[in-house]
Design an enzyme around this catalytic site. Sequence first.
Site, PDB file in Angstrom:
ATOM      1  N   GLU A  38       0.851  -1.185   0.000  1.00 19.95           N
ATOM      2  CA  GLU A  38       0.000   0.000   0.000  1.00 19.95           C
ATOM      3  C   GLU A  38       0.892   1.240   0.000  1.00 19.95           C
ATOM      4  O   GLU A  38       2.022   1.197   0.506  1.00 19.95           O
ATOM      5  CB  GLU A  38      -0.856  -0.034   1.276  1.00 19.95           C
TER       6      GLU A  38
ATOM      7  N   LYS B   5      -9.777   2.240  -1.888  1.00 17.72           N
ATOM      8  CA  LYS B   5      -9.950   1.676  -0.546  1.00 17.72           C
ATOM      9  C   LYS B   5     -11.274   2.106   0.074  1.00 17.72           C
ATOM     10  O   LYS B   5     -11.557   3.298   0.202  1.00 17.72           O
ATOM     11  CB  LYS B   5      -8.786   2.119   0.338  1.00 17.72           C
TER      12      LYS B   5
ATOM     13  N   CYS C 222      -5.120  -3.212   3.273  1.00 15.43           N
ATOM     14  CA  CYS C 222      -4.809  -2.926   4.663  1.00 15.43           C
ATOM     15  C   CYS C 222      -6.016  -3.057   5.603  1.00 15.43           C
ATOM     16  O   CYS C 222      -6.441  -4.158   5.923  1.00 15.43           O
ATOM     17  CB  CYS C 222      -4.168  -1.538   4.744  1.00 15.43           C
TER      18      CYS C 222
END
Length: 278
Positions: free
Chosen positions: A53, A123, A162
């Site tokens: 990321e 995300k 994540c």
Amino acid sequence: MTDQAERVSAAEAVRVTVAQVAVTDDHGANRQTVLDAFQVAARAKADLLVLPEYASGYDPHGVGPEHAEPLDGPFVTLLRARARKHELAVIAGVTLPGSDGVRAVNALIVVDGAGELAGVYRKVHLYDAFGYQESDLLEPGPADAEPVTLRLGGLTFGVLTCYDLRFPESARRVVDAGADVLVYPAAWVAGPLKADHWRTLLRARAIENTAVVIGVGMTGKGVTGRTLLVGPDGAVGLEMGEEQAYRTVDLDPAPLAAVRRTNPSLANRRYTVVPTGA
């Protein structure tokens, strides 16, 4: 004599290089890190390179619009050029400009081996937890966006990022879209029990989805590293420490299919995932 099934399985296997690297706020230095990672993956004859990321630029105090680059900017342009040169697909984190001009977007870029942009995952779950407030600097991706997947060999790879790891319904939705392998590039923030959470959740996502799960962690100050590959039965096949390193693994679809036959939990379930649309 080699069995026909073994030959087919070998032909469909996918070689993956994971790059557990440090990332800074120096975008030029980070692009050099990407070049180095491509060289490692190319020498290993990998089919896929996975970077963490925020691979384009990272600040442990928070990443915002000052790190944003458009899809035709230098970072994604480099990914596409090197993917084309080495005939090597790549998944990497990048920060894109936001829609309001105030916040940015934490995204994953998926590029195929021809250098074509195969998908962009924005995300969904922002890291508003453990004393952080990612939403101050970033806007979330739409929860109802189509999952991003990439077919390589005999496997379909799906991507999440994540903090998404803490939301099992996100993983299930990507598996429903056909993913055999879930890839989680991360800058997993260090702290009490955080490395244990990372390992436990990656194994849980693998077991409950009977999927291969790859968590690729950024290394360096304030983050945990600890890249992990987990098989569909929950067995850990690769576990790295906190140091910068590269590893290459071969993923064979045959063992995954065998686990799903033995443990048909995906077929036996009685609920589906419905995004909120928010």
